[in-house]
Design a protein around this motif. Structure first.
Motif, mmCIF file in Angstrom:
data_model
loop_
_atom_site.group_PDB
_atom_site.id
_atom_site.type_symbol
_atom_site.label_atom_id
_atom_site.label_comp_id
_atom_site.label_asym_id
_atom_site.label_seq_id
_atom_site.Cartn_x
_atom_site.Cartn_y
_atom_site.Cartn_z
ATOM 1 N N UNK A 316 34.375 26.688 -3.569
ATOM 2 C CA UNK A 316 35.385 25.826 -3.644
ATOM 3 C C UNK A 316 35.672 24.904 -2.292
ATOM 4 N N UNK A 317 36.846 25.519 -1.407
ATOM 5 C CA UNK A 317 36.897 24.722 -0.150
ATOM 6 C C UNK A 317 36.770 25.703 1.023
ATOM 7 N N UNK A 318 36.081 26.761 0.675
ATOM 8 C CA UNK A 318 35.914 27.750 1.758
ATOM 9 C C UNK A 318 34.615 28.126 2.189
ATOM 10 N N UNK A 319 34.339 28.089 3.661
ATOM 11 C CA UNK A 319 32.933 28.270 3.999
ATOM 12 C C UNK A 319 32.585 29.699 3.955
ATOM 13 N N UNK A 320 31.517 30.109 3.736
ATOM 14 C CA UNK A 320 30.949 31.591 3.984
ATOM 15 C C UNK A 320 29.406 31.621 4.453
ATOM 16 N N UNK A 321 29.049 32.747 5.403
ATOM 17 C CA UNK A 321 27.726 32.856 5.740
ATOM 18 C C UNK A 321 27.392 34.120 5.014
ATOM 19 N N UNK A 322 26.002 33.997 4.746
ATOM 20 C CA UNK A 322 25.367 35.124 4.213
ATOM 21 C C UNK A 322 23.993 35.214 4.942
ATOM 22 N N UNK A 323 23.202 36.552 4.617
ATOM 23 C CA UNK A 323 22.118 36.618 5.091
ATOM 24 C C UNK A 323 21.119 37.090 4.171
ATOM 25 N N UNK A 324 20.015 36.779 3.744
ATOM 26 C CA UNK A 324 19.083 36.911 2.824
ATOM 27 C C UNK A 324 18.058 37.621 3.431
ATOM 28 N N UNK A 325 17.617 38.839 3.099
ATOM 29 C CA UNK A 325 16.619 39.385 3.663
ATOM 30 C C UNK A 325 15.443 39.477 3.018
ATOM 31 N N UNK A 326 14.437 39.811 3.711
ATOM 32 C CA UNK A 326 13.003 39.901 2.932
ATOM 33 C C UNK A 326 12.378 38.418 2.929
ATOM 34 N N UNK A 327 11.329 38.267 2.100
ATOM 35 C CA UNK A 327 10.772 37.129 2.273
ATOM 36 C C UNK A 327 11.385 35.946 0.937
ATOM 37 N N UNK A 328 11.875 35.080 1.555
ATOM 38 C CA UNK A 328 12.508 34.033 0.681
ATOM 39 C C UNK A 328 11.439 32.951 0.404
ATOM 40 N N UNK A 329 11.010 32.993 -0.779
ATOM 41 C CA UNK A 329 9.769 32.132 -1.138
ATOM 42 C C UNK A 329 10.246 30.772 -1.511
ATOM 43 N N UNK A 330 11.356 30.689 -2.036
ATOM 44 C CA UNK A 330 11.751 29.260 -2.239
ATOM 45 C C UNK A 330 12.804 28.725 -1.209
ATOM 46 N N UNK A 331 12.582 27.614 -1.251
ATOM 47 C CA UNK A 331 13.312 26.594 -0.153
ATOM 48 C C UNK A 331 14.865 26.550 -0.665
ATOM 49 N N UNK A 332 15.642 26.823 0.215
ATOM 50 C CA UNK A 332 17.023 26.683 -0.255
ATOM 51 C C UNK A 332 17.639 25.482 0.383
ATOM 52 N N UNK A 333 17.667 24.048 0.130
ATOM 53 C CA UNK A 333 18.053 22.939 0.572
ATOM 54 C C UNK A 333 19.511 22.855 0.546
ATOM 55 N N UNK A 334 20.128 22.150 1.545
ATOM 56 C CA UNK A 334 21.548 21.742 1.490
ATOM 57 C C UNK A 334 21.746 20.955 0.067
ATOM 58 N N UNK A 335 22.933 21.256 -0.426
ATOM 59 C CA UNK A 335 23.273 20.758 -1.665
ATOM 60 C C UNK A 335 23.036 21.477 -2.919
ATOM 61 N N UNK A 336 22.106 22.523 -2.801
ATOM 62 C CA UNK A 336 21.692 23.489 -3.906
ATOM 63 C C UNK A 336 22.901 24.025 -4.375
ATOM 64 N N UNK A 337 22.930 24.275 -5.724
ATOM 65 C CA UNK A 337 24.072 25.253 -6.517
ATOM 66 C C UNK A 337 23.505 26.582 -6.295
ATOM 67 N N UNK A 338 24.181 27.611 -5.910
ATOM 68 C CA UNK A 338 23.716 28.932 -6.390
ATOM 69 C C UNK A 338 24.853 29.879 -6.768
ATOM 70 N N UNK A 339 24.782 30.967 -6.978
ATOM 71 C CA UNK A 339 25.965 31.946 -7.204
ATOM 72 C C UNK A 339 25.656 33.247 -6.344
ATOM 73 N N UNK A 340 26.760 33.498 -5.690
ATOM 74 C CA UNK A 340 26.835 34.682 -4.769
ATOM 75 C C UNK A 340 27.546 35.546 -5.275
ATOM 76 N N UNK A 341 27.399 37.130 -4.845
ATOM 77 C CA UNK A 341 27.938 38.299 -5.162
ATOM 78 C C UNK A 341 28.461 38.935 -4.173
ATOM 79 N N UNK A 342 29.745 39.239 -4.304
ATOM 80 C CA UNK A 342 30.644 39.777 -3.267
ATOM 81 C C UNK A 342 30.910 41.432 -3.523
ATOM 82 N N UNK A 343 30.043 42.262 -3.256
ATOM 83 C CA UNK A 343 30.485 43.807 -3.668
ATOM 84 C C UNK A 343 31.661 44.096 -3.237
#
Ligand code: ATP
Length: 353
Positions: A316-343
């Motif tokens: 929405x309008x809130x910034x969030x950082x996350x760290x993805x560990x392991x091998x990220x094979x896909x490029x995640x360019x700015x503007x991409x849509x994704x979904x995050x899980x907050x345990x």
């Protein structure tokens, strides 16, 4: 001072101290157990050194009490307390040899020559500097000089050892080595110790408990994992690591809402909760089988860091950082849509104070 089983047990109750109307320490209460290593941690000017000086007797509190082994020492002069002290700057006497520096306090207390010599030898062996006994301080490295200062502070078998940023003038490698050695020595001798530091990694590495301070107040007291995983305030959370702080609302149903979607938290949440926190390493990319706390977001920045990739996203309008560990094979360019899980078990209410 009589030595009892709990002679190292130190208690502060309602300690305050002001200088010219400025309150440096505010209503500090704390009990330190015998044999414990406690760190005072906080940013510059938060009152760590003042609190240590109040404990040592170099300052007198305006109000409150200090007891040692049940005995009130609030107004006892420093020499009566028998506390060993080590400061940031090498406070050795430059014209005295290493041996004479370590012997100094013992000679002041009129120890005999034979007893003094054997205690000095014992202390220098403890800090692995016995072969340097006849050198002058300037012939030693900074790390070695601080070892001598520790040996000198321990020579009179103090009730409590007080260390005020003793490693901060040393380079990173020597600092890490020396603090590890200090911790081993402290555990071996079982000496109650207070270490002042502004370095959260140092506090996490060596402390049994950390006292986090801000603006003269104690914000939280707890073990490293406690203050890291269960910070009581947004300040503590941010000072001991990175944290995402997010605004939340209450729906009419009473449900907690984030960005218009329900948010589940496992753990205590007040009715008036307006902010929650979650550490970047706790947020994950959603895999699709989550039943709650899944939020759509847009990538703002993607930074490859070797072991992990750090993503900055906007939810929405809130910034969030996350760290993805392991091998990220896909490029995640700015503007991409994704979904995050907050345990749910990783989210904490963030209080102001
Ligand atoms: P640092 O990490 O920079 O040493 P600190 O957390 O140890 O900071 P203190 O040295 O305890 O902080 O200082 C707390 C506040 O009290 C500061 O604003 C400082 O200027 C003030 N203060 C400390 N000692 C005195 C003094 N003797 N006279 C006047 N003000 C003082």
């Amino acid at each position: 001072m009589t030595t009892t089983d709990n002679a190292g047990l130190l208690s502060l109750s309602g300690i305050s101290k002001s200088f010219n109307g400025y309150t440096a320490v505010r209503d500090a209460s704390l009990t330190i157990n015998a044999g414990e290593l406690v760190c005072f941690l906080g940013p510059s000017g938060c009152g760590k050194t003042t609190l240590l000086r109040l404990i040592s007797g170099l300052e007198t509190p305006d109000s409150g009490h200090i007891t040692l082994g049940g005995q009130d020492i609030t107004h006892a002069p420093p020499q009566f307390r028998n506390f060993g002290m080590v400061f940031q700057s090498y406070s050795l006497f430059p014209h005295l040899t290493v041996g004479k520096n370590v012997a100094y306090g013992l000679r002041c207390r009129k120890w005999g020559r034979v007893d003094t010599r054997s205690r000095v030898q014992e202390m220098l062996e403890l800090v692995q500097l016995a072969e340097h006994i006849d050198k002058l301080p300037h012939q030693l490295s900074g790390g070695q000089q601080q070892r001598v200062a520790i040996a000198r502070a321990l020579a009179g078998r103090p009730h409590v050892l007080l260390l005020d940023e003793p490693f901060s003038a040393l380079d990173a490698k020597v600092r890490a080595q020396l603090r590890g050695d200090m911790r081993d020595l402290q555990s071996r001798l079982g000496i109650t110790t207070i270490l002042v530091t502004h370095d959260q990694e140092e506090a996490m590495t060596v402390a049994d408990r950390i006292v986090v301070m801000k603006d003269g107040r104690i914000e939280q007291i707890g073990s490293g994992p406690e203050v890291y995983h269960h910070p009581r305030t947004a300040f503590v959370a941010g000072f001991v690591g990175d944290i995402n702080v997010l605004r939340v609302q209450r729906a009419a149903s009473g449900a907690l809402m984030l960005a218009g979607l329900p948010l589940t938290i496992h753990g205590p949440v007040d009715n008036d909760c307006v902010r929650v926190g979650i550490r970047p390493e706790a947020v994950t990319l959603a895999v699709g089988n989550e039943t709650e706390n899944c939020f759509p977001a847009t990538v703002v920045k993607s930074q490859f860091m070797g072991k992990q990739t750090r993503l900055e996203i906007v939810l929405a309008d809130q910034f969030l950082s996350l760290e993805v560990y392991g091998r990220v094979n896909i490029e995640i360019p700015p503007g991409d849509q994704l979904a995050v899980f907050l345990p749910p078990h990783e989210i904490r209410q963030m209080n102001e104070h």
